[in-house]
Structure formats: structure tokens, C-alpha cells
Enzyme design. Structure first.
Site, mmCIF file in Angstrom:
data_model
loop_
_atom_site.group_PDB
_atom_site.id
_atom_site.type_symbol
_atom_site.label_atom_id
_atom_site.label_comp_id
_atom_site.label_asym_id
_atom_site.label_seq_id
_atom_site.Cartn_x
_atom_site.Cartn_y
_atom_site.Cartn_z
ATOM 1 N N GLY A 1 1.256 -1.060 0.087
ATOM 2 C CA GLY A 1 -0.291 -0.211 -0.068
ATOM 3 C C GLY A 1 0.933 0.952 -0.335
ATOM 4 O O GLY A 1 2.221 1.457 0.079
ATOM 5 N N CYS A 2 0.222 2.636 -0.815
ATOM 6 C CA CYS A 2 1.150 3.415 -0.493
ATOM 7 C C CYS A 2 1.607 4.102 0.621
ATOM 8 O O CYS A 2 2.563 4.446 1.101
ATOM 9 C CB CYS A 2 0.487 4.536 -1.407
ATOM 10 S SG CYS A 2 -1.522 4.704 -0.420
ATOM 11 N N PHE A 3 0.476 4.195 1.870
ATOM 12 C CA PHE A 3 0.938 4.738 3.045
ATOM 13 C C PHE A 3 2.425 4.040 3.729
ATOM 14 O O PHE A 3 2.960 4.264 4.397
ATOM 15 C CB PHE A 3 -0.147 5.228 4.118
ATOM 16 C CG PHE A 3 -0.889 6.010 4.472
ATOM 17 C CD1 PHE A 3 -0.295 7.376 4.420
ATOM 18 C CD2 PHE A 3 -2.288 6.112 3.874
ATOM 19 C CE1 PHE A 3 -0.866 8.740 5.229
ATOM 20 C CE2 PHE A 3 -3.314 6.750 4.224
ATOM 21 C CZ PHE A 3 -1.705 8.196 4.300
#
Lengths: 324, 324, 324, 324
Positions: free
Chosen positions: D131-133
Site C-alpha cells: 500500500g502507498c502509506f
């Protein structure tokens, strides 16, 4: 009706003060002082004031009942040294000269956080208006401090709008840099930490824990969004805590606790500070928002003026928010 | 592989040139010149280049095959007067010194609008790169001009991003001013009008009508959105006009006619120019978009370099758009 | 003190109306109607109103002196058909149902452009509030129309903020799309053209030339920036024209002619419309700015209400601009 | 040259994947799958791709070497259940279905954090893209975790751009809401916490302390800015820590430690992650930035593909940053 003078009349906080005071029913603006713009129309500098005022910059005050100092930090002392104010003229300093060093000759400055020092301010002749980050953070912590509930490290991230950096253009306020950008500055060392600490201690939290504060530059113009949390030992229940916050600010016309999550624009262009409180993982998490130019500067200064002159605290401050 | 030098290496167009050339398969950047930053790392100024280059600013070139002049307007002449370039070194000027006055000593500058002057540019030793507003507007009008169809007043509004105003911060590039703001500047008098007129005439529109151009400052960083229209006398049908535009740019790798309305971000961070054409009320209405720093400056400069050195016109210019 | 009802209370214009009316000294908001949110707190929808009102949505009005219709276009007729208003209840419609078709049963709607129809509005029981683009454009052209000076094609580009597109989210109001973007929509065909034309003709410009209007979507939330020009035949001098504009609006508390170029944020969050006039190349070029939610909608509606009830025209409308 | 298929071809991550893969020298895009847009041009949905591709949406794949799943979270399992992939077809899932539950029938997904699992990914047939976070945060903590130095609570605030919320418009991605706004969501409970924890433990930090993570919605489109700190016990010196970070990422082509403070736009439109490290008050403070659509999604997916097929890790990923 009181006569008001504004020193340092070309900057952002002076402009915001003018926007507010021009519609204040008990105020006559007698002079707007600027050493660089004497003779110019005020609306030539604060262009949005066209149609609202014919004021012209002057080089000094006449006979004000109160003078607002909107000078650069450090310059308020210099102004008061160089200029003898009329007898009885009150002072409201929007800079940081007297927040932590309140004594200046005969003058003693009261720290102008209305929600904490309301009664002292009513009697004050000199008020040091709090800083914008400090206001937003202190209002989130005051109720806890008043019960001596701050016992472990406090963790704060707060994002500020560009107007907090003032009118002089620079690298980090260049639109090409700042638009769609985010950055950190002065992490753990911001100058507002001192007034925050002093306030929380004076509110009753004698053994203050460490405050970790990471300020950030946001890509918006107005407002401060603070997110802060600290360990929550459960001396009182979660519901009691929220109830206590509401109770603490029951008489404050501008501070409200929202039961729902908040977003910055709910306060922009108003003198309000909104708080939202949640509990997670043994922490109390508080979000706090205010407009840095209004509640964080000129609006709070007028709120102080209202108290100092016996006006209703919210007179002239029921502003239409921009919301969008 | 060619050796490239960049003069004026700290500004926006130089930074963009570096972003492109560092990944160009036929380019070795031999020097980045700056009178103010000699000895500093290029990535200390163009901070996003960290990890991509170890280049250090120098005070002069070595032995480049081509030098890009990214100096302020008026300073390219001065640079060429003061510096004797190596024999055979080609020049691509991103300023406006030679766009309308192409003669300079022995040098004769070809106007670097690739879509118009492709063959001339292939043979050129000196190219004057067009301005950003000019590029976006000329590409919208060239096909009409080539058929001598511009006969009545041309009406243009075009909005530019803040990077068009350069790196030096000022009042109208201050984030607090520019965010969420719009304004007009130099209406009817913008300096790009001259190169636009010269180009359209040279393309075949000998009796050019008046061009009314209102430039606007937008609250975004990259890109130019131009909306322009002129009376449409129907010499050719609407469909023929659109077909002709597509045909005109059939061999151009970066100019496309969209059958649907366009929005600025469809070209941001690319070397493309997109056009959309509609007919209303007896007018032909054209919208044209490009990225002022890429197609409007450094990307177009590399496109010129590719032509001048016999590379594929789009080499190193197939850039991932940002889209958002 | 009058009793006010608001129908369609969850949308943007209703929110803005509430922000204004909650501080209006002569208004009691008796009901805020919403078919979808009956029983909810108004501040749960318009979140920025927390601390300012305890109003709850109701399904109908009680006994209002005036009702504001903030319904979608086309729904005002339906509302009036379905609901019998109390005798004497005035109507102010913020939609477009009655702007160009003023007759509805016994009701006859006056077009609510205060600066043109001030006296008629004072006597009106039903007012059709003008559109936002229309307001900004009409105020720029009214003085010329009143002298029958509009004789050749009028060229208009106007950029609007996202709030003009309403609350319902969609593709072109998605932040990822709109941020840092610009686009054109409905060029030459926008629905406000009809009320603009009707107004200019009724103002005295009997032979109206063609109006070419290109609306654009801006990447900001509030405000309309219009740039317009038309051939200037010099019947009166440039100075006379500017003087006449100033004179025309001398009694209007919200329209001002600026001698300096203007930028959009000078009017955001106010009920003002600012104009700036220049002359170039045989054209008169006018820029005109207003806040689409205030002067272009809810502020103008309150201005109409003030006139209809004999209050001071600017009562409750001296709003602090946001400026930044 | 490999054949690539993309499932879920209309969303943001698919668009970004297309922007990258269309210029990848070893990739042929054989199919772009969409159940809703079969037969439409890909450039009609991803409008910025006009001129770059003639691809048309299909309802299924042909014979790909690898398929990228750009489906909504939870839909990757469903896709694999319903569709039998050709023998040998590798899978890269951009959703969160297999990050924490890597087993699915015969398939075993490797967690695709290249900087941690490079060698495993080279051998993998199935990769779960982080995921990006999570990516932005894990890259900031991995070096410390690998030395088991995370011993006390970790405090994280991270702000994301609007593209992280996907294409479907909603209340918090409405431009009128989000522009110039900031808000918190899912504080202390964000779903990426699980993959962050799993990764740090697998990296060697067996006794992971509590991770306090406050995600925020920023008013920009691309990028994540994470600010995080934890107590620093001084097992190694500050300089040693920074040197170790640099050493840890010495072979990683996209992660760099900056000696100067960083700002978000330094990585936007690139596959880079930049870190900056400071020490204050007994804490180690790390800022970490990446582009959520590139390094946080589609760029990292291509990086994984490069590893899985034996290409150079950075092939096709040397992207021109937008910088502004």
C-alpha cells in the site's frame, strides 16, 4: 466608541485587523501607521478594502484609546521605546515581544488567551496576544492542564497556512514551490513552545511533560490544523473528559467541541476554535482548528480589546465563515 | 552521444532541461554553468534531482556540441558577446533575444517552432526557442494561417501557471496572493504577440488581422490553457477544417487534435500540445493546451536539439504525464 | 424583525444564506426545509455552523414573511405548485425558474439585479435572483447598455469556482481532476446568456450585438473572474466612460470601480463586485469580479430581501472578506 | 519483450500503470480489461493518453506473461477465482487482498517491497504490491527494524493526496470540500498498519512497539508526506544511524537519504522515496516522501515486474519528476 490606532499597518495581521474593525460598532480607527507608506491609501495596500475605507497611512498616532502593534517580532519593544503613548492608551501587541517577558518599564503585559485569562484581561492595560500555533494547541490542552492530567509526552503535528509566514515573499512561500507541497520546519524547536508551556503550567499542570511539536507548512493560505495526543491514564472516563471539555468552554463564545471529526475550513474566516476528541490505544487524541489570522491573531486581538473595554466579548466578531 | 552545456543553470527552465536531458540516451551533460553557484551540487538547487546526478555547477563550458542558454531575457546576447564558443558549437536560446531579431554577428537564428520549421531546424546551428504563450497559441492557429484563413480579429484568452513567472519570488507569485486567485496582466500588449504575428505571416497569412490577447495568471504551477476564436467564413466546411488540422499535424509527434473537450492536466509534464475545435455562432473556437516548462520551453528545446543533431524528434521526450 | 424560511436547506446556496442570515439583525430564521434531512441539525450538514445555531431541518414552513427557494433549477415552480404559502409571504427564488419567465399564476417575479431594478424590487413580492455568471457580467456592461453603447460583438471569458457547480460530487468537481486544472464548458451556449441579454436590452441597449461567452472551470472554490471587451467607438472619451461607470454605481453599496487592476480574492467572501476598465487597440476592456455564492447568489438574495422589507440595502452584508 | 495484461483498466492505478508501461522498452500491453468499458478507447477514459496509444478495452486477457490486478480491494480474489490464467502467467496485485494473507490456492504471494524482498521477488510468480502509506512508512523504518532498534512507541502523522482515495467522487474528494482543507481519518486504525507491522517484524524487529498512526487528507493530488519519530536510545550514534540508512539503501535505485529537509514535490511523478533524518530531544525524527500513484502503487508494481522478469530494476522507471 473608542479610538483605535494600528501600528505596522501594511502587514497581514494589520490588514485582517482592519477588515474586522471597519465593521466593529464601537470602534473608530483614528490612524493606521506605516513608516513606508505614509500618505498612501490603506486600500492601495489592502486591495480588498476598496469601497470600505478612505483611511490614509500616517506616520504616527493621534490620541488613541488603544493601539494595536502589528510589527515584526522584536519591533514592539522598539516602538514603545521610541514613541510615548498618550496617557491611558492601552496596548495590544500582536508580536511575540511580551508573551514570555511581560514586564516592560511600567507596563505589565497580560497573556491574552481570553479563554484562560478572561478576568485578568478585563482589567489589563497591556495585552500580549498569543501566537497562532500556540492558540490552536493551548485551547486543545487547557482543560486537561487545568486538571493536571498531562503527565506523559505530548505528541503534536500542526499544519499552517501560508499567511502565517507573513507578507514578504520568499522561497517557501513561492507559489511554484508551495502549491501541492508539504514540508516540515523547526521540528521540536518552534518558538511557540515556550508560551504553550508557560500557559499549561499556569493553568495548573505543574509538572509538565515533554511537548514534541512538529510544525508543517501546508499548501493553503489560512488556518492551522493541529493533531495531538498523549497517553490517557483513565483517571476520568472518556465521556467525563469530553463533558469536561464542553463544560470548560461553556462560557466561551468561540470554542466548541464537535462530536464529529472536523476539517479545517469549518473555522476559516471565523474567530472560532473547534475541537474534536477521540480515544484510541490508550491515548486521548485531539484535533484542533483555527484561522491563524483571525483567532490566531487579529480576531483574538479584537476579542481582547472587547474584554479590555467592557464590550461584549464577541462584538464585531460574529464573522461569516468562508466554509469553502 | 553529444556533449551538452547549460548556461544559467539555476533557473526553472534549466532545471526542467536537466530533468529531461539526464535521461536522454544520446546526451552527456558536460557542464552546468552558473555565475552564482559555482561549486555547488546541481541537486542542491534542483532538489528533486537528488539521486539522479552528481553534477556540480561550473563557471564555464568545456567543449560542448551544443549549449542551451537559459538566461534571463536580454542576457543571451551578453553571454555570446562575452564568451567565445568552441568551433561548431550549436546554440539553442530559451530566452527571447533572437526570436524576432535573428541576426547576431555570424550567427543566424532559426525560429524553433518544430511543427512549422522542421526542415530548417534540421540544418540550423542556432535556434531561438519560442515563448510558452506563443507556442500554445501558434500551434492553434498555424493550420489556419497556412491556408490564409485568418481574416478577422482573433480573440484570445490564455491562462498561465506560476512557473512561467520564473524563480524569483514576487508579489504575484506569493502563495498567499496566488492561491485560489485569478488576475489579468499585460492585456493586449504581451511581448509574445510579435513572434506570434511573425510566425503566422511567415506561414502564409500575409494580411494578418488584429490579435487581441488577454493573458491571465492562474493558480496552478504548470501549463497554459488558451481559448481563442475568430470569425469563420466557411470557405471550407467545419469537418474539412478539423480534418485539415489533423492532417497538418499528422507527422508531428507531439501535437494532437482531440475530438472531445480538453482540460489542462492532460498535457502537464509532457511535451504534447492538444487542440480541440468547435464551431459556434459563426466562429471557430479552438482550445489549446501545453506545459509551459516542457513544450513551452525545455521540452521544445530538446525537440529542437533532436532535429539539429539528426536524432528521432521525440527521443527522450516520451514523458509520463502527471495527469493529476 | 421578520420571519424567514429557507427551502432546499442542504445545498450550497442555502448554507451561504444561513451563514449570512444567522447574523442579520432583523431576521429570525423560522424554518429550514429539507425533504431528505428532516430532524437533523442544520450544523450537521453545514458543519461550519457549529456553535452558531441549534436549528433543525423541518419538512415545511410555519408562517414566514419571506421564503427563499434554494432548490435545483426547475424545482421552484414545483415547490410553489405543491405548497400554498401563507398570505403575504414574499418569495425570493435563487434558481433560474423565473428569471426569464416572470409570470407564475398570480405571482409576477421582478428580476433581482438590485443595481438595475432597485425601485421595482422595493415594491416586489416576488424576486428572481440573478445567476452568478450573469451578475458578474451584467454589472460590467450595465452602464454601457444604459447609454446604448454596446454596438459590436461582445467577447467574454469568465472563470468560475467549483461551488458554482453545486454540492453533488461529479467528475469535473473531483479534486483529483480539478486541482491545478482549467477547462472550458458550454462555450457560446451558457444558459445565463438569456438573462444577460434581456437585462441589457431592458437597460436601454435596444439593438444588442452578439455576445460571445466562453465559461471556464477554475481550480478555486469561490468567485467568478470575468474579462470582457468590445469595440470602443469613442462616442465618449475614455475618462468620461470611467467617470460614468463610477457615477452609475455611486449609490450602490457593493459595486466599485477600481483604478488599478483587480484580482479575484479582493471580493471573495463579500457581497462586492469590483470592476476595472482599460482601453486598448480600439477596445474597452473590463474585468469584473464577484463571489458566486455571495453577490452571485445568497448575498444578492439578502440584498433583495433588504430592499423588499425596507431595511438598509447593506444590512447584514458588511462581510469581512477573506482576502487570502 | 513480455506481454502484459491489466485488469481493472479504468481506475487511477491502471491509468498510471499505462502511463509507465506504454514507454517501457520490454513491454507489450496485450490487453486492458474492463467490465464496464469494453470496446471503448483507453484514451477516452485516461484522456491524457491521447496520441500515445490506440488500445481498446477488452473483456478478458489473451495470453499474457503477467497480469496486473488494479481492482478494488477484495476483488482480486474474486477475479482469480473466476478467471483461469494461462499457464505460467505471473500475477502482480495492486490491491490489498494478498498482502497479509499470501496463500491463495496454489499461489503464494510475495510481499512486493523491493527494498526488503528483492531476491524473493526475483523468483516470485505472484507479488502483492504494498500500500502507498505502508510503502512510505516502511521505507522510513526498515533500516531501524533490521537492527532491532524500534523499542518504544512510534509516532506517525502522514498526509496523502486525493488520488489515494480513488476515482469515484465522494464528499471528501469534492473539490469544494478539499481545496485548502485538511482533515484526519481513521486515526490509530488505518488498515495499512498490519502490513507495516508484519514487514518490520520480518525485517528483524521481533518485539515491535505500538505504532501510532494518524493519516490525514491533504489538499493536493499526488504524494504522501510522512513525519515519524520514536525514542532514540543511542545504541549507535546519530551519524552512524544516518550512515547505516545510506548503506542500507546503497543498492536501491529509488530510495535516497537527503542531508537537507525535504518537501513533497521533490518526488512527485517519480518512483523515488526520499528520507531525511534528524535527532531532537532524545527522538529520531524521520520524514519520508513518495508519490502514492508511482512508488506507492503502479511504479512499484513495475519495479516488481522488472525484478520478476530479470530486467534492470529501474527499467522504464527513470521518470521526469514534475518538481512543481
Amino acid at each position: 466608541m473608542i479610538n483605535v490606532s494600528i501600528a505596522g499597518g501594511t502587514g497581514y495581521t494589520a490588514g485582517e485587523l482592519l477588515r474586522i474593525l471597519l465593521h466593529h460598532p464601537e470602534v473608530n480607527i483614528e490612524s493606521v501607521i506605516s513608516t513606508t507608506s505614509v500618505g498612501m491609501s490603506v486600500s492601495d495596500i489592502h486591495r480588498d478594502l476598496i469601497g470600505e475605507t478612505d483611511l490614509v497611512y500616517s506616520d504616527t498616532f493621534k490620541n488613541p484609546d488603544v493601539i494595536f502593534l502589528c510589527l515584526g517580532h522584536g519591533l514592539s519593544r522598539e516602538f514603545l521605546e521610541k514613541n510615548e503613548l498618550p496617557a491611558g492608551c492601552k496596548v495590544i501587541d500582536l508580536g511575540n515581544d511580551f508573551r514570555n517577558q511581560p514586564e516592560f518599564g511600567n507596563r505589565k503585559f497580560v497573556f491574552g488567551l481570553c479563554e484562560q485569562n478572561r478576568e485578568e484581561i478585563r482589567k489589563a492595560d497591556n495585552v500580549a496576544n498569543p501566537g497562532c500555533f500556540a492558540t490552536t494547541i493551548m485551547l486543545a490542552l487547557l482543560p486537561l492542564a487545568s486538571k493536571n492530567l498531562l503527565t506523559e509526552d505530548i505528541h503534536i503535528h500542526a499544519i499552517t497556512g501560508s499567511t502565517g509566514a507573513g507578507k514578504k515573499p520568499g522561497e517557501t512561500t513561492h507559489f511554484s514551490y508551495r502549491d501541492n507541497n508539504i514540508s516540515v520546519y523547526k521540528p521540536f524547536t518552534h518558538q511557540h513552545l515556550e508560551e504553550i508551556s508557560n500557559t499549561l503550567i499556569s493553568a495548573g499542570n505543574s509538572n509538565l511533560p515533554q511537548i514534541n511539536f512538529v510544525p508543517m507548512r501546508g499548501d493553503f493560505t489560512r488556518g492551522i490544523f493541529a493533531s495531538l495526543y498523549t497517553k490517557w491514564n483513565g483517571t476520568i472516563t472518556d465521556d467525563e473528559a469530553i463533558a469536561y471539555f464542553k463544560d470548560y468552554y461553556a462560557d466561551s463564545p468561540f470554542v466548541f467541541v464537535s462530536d464529529k471529526p472536523i476539517s479545517l475550513k469549518e473555522v476559516v474566516n471565523t474567530n472560532k476554535c473547534l475541537l474534536h476528541i477521540e480515544f484510541h490505544n490508550g491515548y486521548i487524541h485531539i484535533t484542533s482548528i483555527s484561522d491563524n489570522l483571525v483567532k490566531g491573531a487579529s480576531g483574538q486581538a479584537v476579542q481582547n480589546m472587547n474584554l479590555m473595554f467592557g464590550f461584549d466579548e464577541s462584538l464585531g466578531l460574529k464573522l461569516k465563515g468562508s466554509a469553502f
